[in-house]
Structure formats: structure tokens, C-alpha cells
Design a protein around this motif. Sequence first.
Motif, PDB file in Angstrom:
ATOM      1  N   ALA A  14     -46.845 161.870  -4.047  1.00  0.00           N
ATOM      2  CA  ALA A  14     -47.068 162.900  -5.058  1.00  0.00           C
ATOM      3  C   ALA A  14     -48.704 162.498  -5.973  1.00  0.00           C
ATOM      4  CB  ALA A  14     -45.806 162.348  -6.341  1.00  0.00           C
ATOM      5  N   ALA A  42     -49.938 165.407  -3.253  1.00  0.00           N
ATOM      6  CA  ALA A  42     -49.454 166.611  -3.909  1.00  0.00           C
ATOM      7  C   ALA A  42     -50.152 167.310  -4.751  1.00  0.00           C
ATOM      8  CB  ALA A  42     -47.901 166.585  -4.058  1.00  0.00           C
ATOM      9  N   GLU A  43     -50.472 165.888  -5.835  1.00  0.00           N
ATOM     10  CA  GLU A  43     -51.435 166.666  -7.060  1.00  0.00           C
ATOM     11  C   GLU A  43     -52.453 167.117  -6.586  1.00  0.00           C
ATOM     12  OE1 GLU A  43     -51.550 165.943 -11.341  1.00  0.00           O
ATOM     13  OE2 GLU A  43     -49.702 164.626 -10.637  1.00  0.00           O
ATOM     14  N   HIS A  75     -44.361 164.775   6.791  1.00  0.00           N
ATOM     15  CA  HIS A  75     -44.967 164.884   5.016  1.00  0.00           C
ATOM     16  C   HIS A  75     -46.578 165.066   4.249  1.00  0.00           C
ATOM     17  CE1 HIS A  75     -40.712 164.268   4.629  1.00  0.00           C
ATOM     18  NE2 HIS A  75     -40.711 163.060   4.768  1.00  0.00           N
ATOM     19  N   ARG A  87     -44.493 168.772   0.397  1.00  0.00           N
ATOM     20  CA  ARG A  87     -43.772 169.766  -0.841  1.00  0.00           C
ATOM     21  C   ARG A  87     -42.931 169.540  -1.353  1.00  0.00           C
ATOM     22  NH1 ARG A  87     -48.296 170.957  -3.759  1.00  0.00           N
ATOM     23  NH2 ARG A  87     -49.442 171.139  -2.006  1.00  0.00           N
ATOM     24  N   ALA A  88     -42.113 169.623  -0.264  1.00  0.00           N
ATOM     25  CA  ALA A  88     -40.285 170.637  -0.935  1.00  0.00           C
ATOM     26  C   ALA A  88     -40.114 168.674  -0.807  1.00  0.00           C
ATOM     27  CB  ALA A  88     -39.891 170.822   0.207  1.00  0.00           C
ATOM     28  N   VAL A 129     -41.197 166.127  -2.113  1.00  0.00           N
ATOM     29  CA  VAL A 129     -41.687 166.324  -3.295  1.00  0.00           C
ATOM     30  C   VAL A 129     -40.722 166.145  -4.897  1.00  0.00           C
ATOM     31  CG1 VAL A 129     -43.685 166.466  -5.461  1.00  0.00           C
ATOM     32  CG2 VAL A 129     -44.470 165.541  -3.081  1.00  0.00           C
ATOM     33  N   ASP A 130     -40.434 167.609  -4.494  1.00  0.00           N
ATOM     34  CA  ASP A 130     -40.081 168.564  -5.531  1.00  0.00           C
ATOM     35  C   ASP A 130     -38.184 167.630  -5.844  1.00  0.00           C
ATOM     36  OD1 ASP A 130     -41.597 171.132  -6.161  1.00  0.00           O
ATOM     37  OD2 ASP A 130     -40.670 171.836  -5.078  1.00  0.00           O
ATOM     38  N   GLN A 131     -37.952 167.082  -5.037  1.00  0.00           N
ATOM     39  CA  GLN A 131     -36.945 165.781  -4.703  1.00  0.00           C
ATOM     40  C   GLN A 131     -37.309 164.868  -5.834  1.00  0.00           C
ATOM     41  OE1 GLN A 131     -35.864 166.700  -0.150  1.00  0.00           O
ATOM     42  NE2 GLN A 131     -33.929 167.012  -1.209  1.00  0.00           N
ATOM     43  N   THR A 135     -39.282 164.317  -7.571  1.00  0.00           N
ATOM     44  CA  THR A 135     -38.896 165.049  -8.926  1.00  0.00           C
ATOM     45  C   THR A 135     -38.110 165.115 -10.070  1.00  0.00           C
ATOM     46  OG1 THR A 135     -41.624 165.473  -8.577  1.00  0.00           O
ATOM     47  CG2 THR A 135     -40.174 166.472 -10.805  1.00  0.00           C
ATOM     48  N   GLU A 136     -37.203 165.435  -9.173  1.00  0.00           N
ATOM     49  CA  GLU A 136     -35.980 165.665  -9.220  1.00  0.00           C
ATOM     50  C   GLU A 136     -35.125 163.962  -9.594  1.00  0.00           C
ATOM     51  OE1 GLU A 136     -31.349 167.801  -8.304  1.00  0.00           O
ATOM     52  OE2 GLU A 136     -33.565 169.018  -7.995  1.00  0.00           O
ATOM     53  N   ASP A 165     -36.653 161.429 -10.206  1.00  0.00           N
ATOM     54  CA  ASP A 165     -37.271 160.682 -11.315  1.00  0.00           C
ATOM     55  C   ASP A 165     -37.139 161.451 -12.397  1.00  0.00           C
ATOM     56  OD1 ASP A 165     -39.618 159.087 -12.668  1.00  0.00           O
ATOM     57  OD2 ASP A 165     -40.226 160.777 -13.011  1.00  0.00           O
TER      58      ASP A 165
END
Length: 180
Positions: free
Chosen positions: A63, A66-67, A99, A121-122, A124-126, A128-129, A131
Amino acid sequence: MTQTTAGGAGVRPGSDSPSHELDAPPWLRVEMTLIGAANALRNAYDVRLAPLGLTLSLASLLAYVAEFGPVSQTRAAEHLGQGRAATGAQVDRLEQLGHVERLPDPDDRRVWMVAITPSGRAVVDQVTEIDGVLRAELRSGISRTERQQLAGVLVRLQRNLAGAIEGTSPTPTQPPRSET
């Protein structure tokens, strides 16, 4: 009114908790409660992230990259508060999973930059969900005001710990107030 347990700690009638934290045996003091909560929190994240092949440490690094990426391994280690070797091992694992990738630093050919990949990136979206769901579960029954109070106390505790480590913590001038 308190009763004394076999271990000597005062316990309120009808309660299993000591009447005062200082009366509690070491394994029931606030510091041990914090350690236990931190371990349980890490375990909860590790269990939820396992289907993605990640741990909380790997997800945190991913994460961060990614940021803020591409970033050097050293900068990532400093941000995450861990050693460069541990971060290097984590980058290796995330690279094996596809990754992240290492890119040469255009300003310093001795340094490798860590960058997110489309696969990362994909993921990280998972993350975030996951989390968001887990945080909602963890906060159940705890008001916003209680969370803000807890956060304030924990920030003060972190400052006190930093001072204790650096040897700059103030010496208490009076004993803590008894809450009876």
C-alpha cells in the motif's frame, strides 16, 4: 468495596477485573492488554489477507509503494519503522508475487526503486476492501468519541515511550491518582 483474589489483586464484587490496574498481576496490566490487542489485531489482518498471499506487513509495504512509489527500499523501511533487510525480504516476496518491480534509480545507479505493478494495484484495491470490512468489525460497539479518546491516550503513550527510549521522559512529580 473490593475483594482480594488468591493472587492478591483487588477485584470489584461481581467483576473479574481488578479494582485498580496497579493491584493487578503483571499479565493483567494495561501494557499487557495493549500487547495482546496488538497481537490479536495483527493476527486478524494476517488471517483476512492470507487468501491474497499477504500478511499485514506485506500489505502495508504494498500500500505504501502504491501511494508513494516508486520509492527506495530504504525510504520504505524508514516509513514502516523496520529494518532495511526485513524490507528487502518483503520486497523480494512481493516481487515474486508480481506485485512490485525494482527499477534503477535514475539519479543513483547504486539504488533500486520499488514500483507497483498493475497486478499489485489490483491487490491493493482488495486489501483496501478487506481493511474497511475488518475495521468496521473491530469498531463495532465503540463510539467515535471513545475511539478519539483512545487515539489521544495512545499518542501520549507513544510519546512517553519515545521519551523513555531516548532517556528524556519526565520523572513523575506525583503518584498517579487512585480511581476508587
